[in-house]
Design an enzyme around this catalytic site. Structure first.
Site, PDB file in Angstrom:
ATOM      1  N   GLU A 123      38.062  36.627  31.001  1.00 36.22           N
ATOM      2  CA  GLU A 123      38.564  34.900  29.994  1.00 36.22           C
ATOM      3  C   GLU A 123      38.153  33.489  30.284  1.00 36.22           C
ATOM      4  O   GLU A 123      37.958  33.264  29.825  1.00 36.22           O
ATOM      5  CB  GLU A 123      40.554  34.474  30.281  1.00 36.22           C
ATOM      6  CG  GLU A 123      41.052  35.984  29.847  1.00 36.22           C
ATOM      7  CD  GLU A 123      41.927  36.579  31.595  1.00 36.22           C
ATOM      8  OE1 GLU A 123      42.904  37.778  31.469  1.00 36.22           O
ATOM      9  OE2 GLU A 123      40.851  36.478  32.479  1.00 36.22           O
TER      10      GLU A 123
ATOM     11  N   ASP B   2      38.609  40.183  35.167  1.00 37.60           N
ATOM     12  CA  ASP B   2      38.792  38.847  34.621  1.00 37.60           C
ATOM     13  C   ASP B   2      37.856  38.156  34.085  1.00 37.60           C
ATOM     14  O   ASP B   2      37.124  37.155  34.466  1.00 37.60           O
ATOM     15  CB  ASP B   2      40.126  38.413  35.039  1.00 37.60           C
ATOM     16  CG  ASP B   2      41.503  39.268  35.828  1.00 37.60           C
ATOM     17  OD1 ASP B   2      41.031  40.142  35.033  1.00 37.60           O
ATOM     18  OD2 ASP B   2      42.037  38.297  36.505  1.00 37.60           O
TER      19      ASP B   2
ATOM     20  N   ASP C 257      35.244  32.990  36.303  1.00 36.22           N
ATOM     21  CA  ASP C 257      36.523  33.076  37.357  1.00 36.22           C
ATOM     22  C   ASP C 257      35.952  34.081  38.775  1.00 36.22           C
ATOM     23  O   ASP C 257      36.752  34.724  39.182  1.00 36.22           O
ATOM     24  CB  ASP C 257      38.242  33.796  36.735  1.00 36.22           C
ATOM     25  CG  ASP C 257      39.346  32.925  37.583  1.00 36.22           C
ATOM     26  OD1 ASP C 257      39.240  32.514  38.732  1.00 36.22           O
ATOM     27  OD2 ASP C 257      40.286  33.445  37.376  1.00 36.22           O
TER      28      ASP C 257
ATOM     29  N   ASN D 107      39.699  38.638  41.503  1.00 32.56           N
ATOM     30  CA  ASN D 107      39.196  39.601  40.485  1.00 32.56           C
ATOM     31  C   ASN D 107      38.203  40.489  40.291  1.00 32.56           C
ATOM     32  O   ASN D 107      37.413  40.774  39.690  1.00 32.56           O
ATOM     33  CB  ASN D 107      38.110  38.688  39.793  1.00 32.56           C
ATOM     34  CG  ASN D 107      39.352  37.281  38.835  1.00 32.56           C
ATOM     35  OD1 ASN D 107      41.091  37.083  39.199  1.00 32.56           O
ATOM     36  ND2 ASN D 107      39.351  36.042  38.795  1.00 32.56           N
TER      37      ASN D 107
END
Length: 377
Positions: free
Chosen positions: A267, A265, A247, A252
């Site tokens: 994920e 971040d 991402d 971020n």
């Protein structure tokens, strides 16, 4: 849609949880991990809703006794959403995120928060969570998008904006330079069918779309992208495999003096070609630029342009960047799934009515349609 309606449309209720009940349970759990007599005390300061959509984020203060003195730490808690709270992602693996940040911090100069504690079973607070150090800095806002103006990045000088752009690309090059990524981060290789990490990452997104479509209904636009991506999958070689942030966007990152102090971040982290992250970074800005243009705002058209990003990346890394077309469509696909799932969550919580055309949830719809027309998809 007015800008105020758009802001409401982008703000998400993330949880039905009573966060006040979490603190005693969290405190008791920490007492079992810290030395005897630590007497941990945890205070909830706030949640975060200006950036990020996928996890519940808590701002915490913690004190404890160690070596005869009282210690303190400013922490961020990241919690997997409860199943009934319409999670954005299909799968959450905080162990993967925890280990990725830990390894990046150990083997590179890329700034990531220190990860302190992980509870991966969900038995303490109902879902897994991790605790990491809180970093002070500024984040380019998602709500309202930084391209709308009246924020620290938009109001910065061209020199400051260029410094942020270049320093972020430099951090990305630092991630990609981590040696032997395929082995070091093998746990990030998606558990999907496919002959390469890239094909498995594509299949992870396909599965995620199917997860989203079960609630929102299908999207012909997303399915056009999936068809084209499958039909035009690049052939990659193992020596092209790097750690991909997943991402990779400035929203971020946390910045001080227009340089990253924390890359956040993880994920969607994976392993694969460097072009995954580069295209994602460029496309992420194009999404916000498109939204600004929709409201007749000038936005930041000279920021994070593809030619500038790839030139700066080559300067920082020494690596040649391939064509980004496939990877840009892949970024558009994943943004579409996020928007479908986030809109579905708003419908779930009664924050909006279900639209007759589910694709109105795609904030970048016009951009995607234009892009697919250009490539003949």
């Amino acid at each position: 849609m007015s800008s105020s309606q758009h802001e409401k449309g982008m703000r998400l209720r993330r949880s039905s949880r009573d966060t006040g009940t979490l603190i005693p349970l969290l405190t008791q759990w920490l007492a079992t991990l810290l030395p005897e007599g630590a007497d941990p005390r945890v205070t909830l300061r706030s949640g975060i809703d200006s950036n990020g959509m996928s996890a519940e984020t808590l701002v915490l203060d913690m004190t404890w006794t160690e070596a005869g003195g009282r210690r303190a730490a400013d922490l961020i808690g990241r919690m997997v959403p409860a199943a009934g709270d319409f999670p954005v992602l299909e799968h959450y693996d905080l162990r993967e995120q925890f280990d990725t940040m830990r390894i990046v911090g150990e083997v590179s100069g890329v700034p990531v928060p220190r990860v302190r504690f992980l509870e991966s079973t969900g038995e303490v607070l109902g879902t897994p969570f991790l605790l990491m150090d809180r970093i002070d800095g500024l984040v380019p806002p998602d709500v309202m998008p930084y391209t709308f103006g009246d924020n620290w990045l938009f109001d910065a000088t061209p020199e400051q904006q260029n410094r942020l752009q270049h320093s972020t690309i430099e951090a990305l090059a630092g991630l990609h330079a981590i040696a032997d990524a395929a082995a070091t981060f093998d746990f990030l290789d998606p558990r999907q069918p496919g002959a390469s990490p890239l094909e498995r990452t594509l299949n992870r997104s396909r599965s995620w779309y199917e997860f989203a479509a079960r609630d929102t209904g299908s999207s012909p636009l997303v399915e056009r992208m999936l068809w084209w991506l499958r039909a035009n999958l690049p052939v990659t070689s193992p020596d092209e495999t790097v750690l991909c942030w997943g991402d990779a966007r400035i929203g971020n990152c946390m910045y001080r003096d227009f340089a990253p102090v924390a890359v956040l971040d993880w994920e969607l982290a994976t392993i694969g070609p460097r072009e995954l992250d580069l295209a994602w970074m460029v496309f992420g800005h194009r999404v916000f630029q498109t939204i600004a243009s929709t409201f007749g705002l000038p936005g930041m058209p000279g920021f994070l342009r593809e030619e500038d990003v790839t030139a700066a990346y080559t300067e920082c890394s020494g690596a040649r960047v391939g064509d980004l077309t496939w990877y840009t469509v892949f970024a558009a696909l994943n943004y579409a799934i996020v928007f479908l799932r986030a809109g579905g969550r708003q419908i779930h919580f009664g924050e909006m009515e279900r639209p007759d055309d589910i694709e109105t949830l795609l904030h970048h719809r016009s951009l995607v349609e234009e892009m697919l027309t250009e490539i003949g998809a």
